[in-house]
Write a protein that holds these residues in place. Structure first.
Motif, short mmCIF file in Angstrom:
data_model
loop_
_atom_site.label_atom_id
_atom_site.label_comp_id
_atom_site.label_asym_id
_atom_site.label_seq_id
_atom_site.Cartn_x
_atom_site.Cartn_y
_atom_site.Cartn_z
N ARG A 1 10.75 3.36 -2.79
CA ARG A 1 11.01 3.62 -1.39
C ARG A 1 12.02 2.58 -0.90
O ARG A 1 12.92 2.87 -0.01
N ILE B 1 15.38 3.50 1.27
CA ILE B 1 15.68 3.10 2.47
C ILE B 1 16.82 2.18 2.58
O ILE B 1 17.69 2.59 3.39
N ASP C 1 9.06 -4.39 1.64
CA ASP C 1 7.71 -3.87 1.48
C ASP C 1 6.43 -4.64 1.78
O ASP C 1 6.36 -5.40 1.03
N SER D 1 3.63 -3.30 2.46
CA SER D 1 2.55 -2.25 2.30
C SER D 1 1.25 -3.01 1.91
O SER D 1 0.20 -2.68 2.10
N ARG E 1 1.75 6.44 2.85
CA ARG E 1 2.90 6.11 3.33
C ARG E 1 2.88 4.30 3.56
O ARG E 1 1.83 3.79 3.58
N HIS F 1 4.40 0.21 4.89
CA HIS F 1 4.82 -0.45 5.96
C HIS F 1 6.04 -1.28 5.29
O HIS F 1 5.99 -2.23 4.44
N PHE F 2 7.13 -1.37 6.02
CA PHE F 2 8.39 -2.10 5.86
C PHE F 2 9.03 -2.91 6.88
O PHE F 2 8.73 -2.56 8.19
N ILE G 1 7.25 6.36 5.37
CA ILE G 1 7.09 5.21 6.10
C ILE G 1 5.96 5.26 7.26
O ILE G 1 6.03 6.36 8.00
N LEU H 1 7.09 0.77 10.49
CA LEU H 1 8.65 -0.15 10.47
C LEU H 1 8.92 -1.01 11.45
O LEU H 1 9.05 -0.59 12.32
#
Length: 87
Positions: free
Chosen positions: A3, A7, A24, A26, A39, A41-42, A75, A78
């Motif tokens: 991911r 991105i 990342d 997450s 999905r 968290h970034f 995502i 963000l």
């Protein structure tokens, strides 16, 4: 491709940034309701000439647009720091 790599690739194509950091985050949200669907968290820090003259909200919208369907499929959250280079 991970991911983060996807991105990064989307943002590089859209903005040709001078600086791009994608983190990342997450793992810090395990068990969170938004993490249950897979999905992530970034955090994104991006510096690009493309943001010159754009207000912050427009910069964020441009990033969301560049990420396209990833905002729906990959995502959950963000955090964006989008800046133009210092003059």
């Amino acid at each position: 491709m991970t991911r983060v790599e996807r991105i990064r690739a989307a943002l590089e194509v859209a903005f040709a940034p001078q600086l791009l950091e994608v983190e990342d985050d997450s793992h810090r949200h395990a068990g969170h309701a938004g993490a249950r669907d897979g999905r992530g968290h970034f955090n994104v820090l991006i510096v690009s000439e493309a943001f010159a003259g754009m207000p912050p909200l427009a910069r964020h919208r441009a990033v969301y647009a560049a990420l396209g369907t990833m905002m729906e499929t990959d995502i959950h959250a963000l955090s964006i720091r989008a800046e133009a280079p210092a003059a």
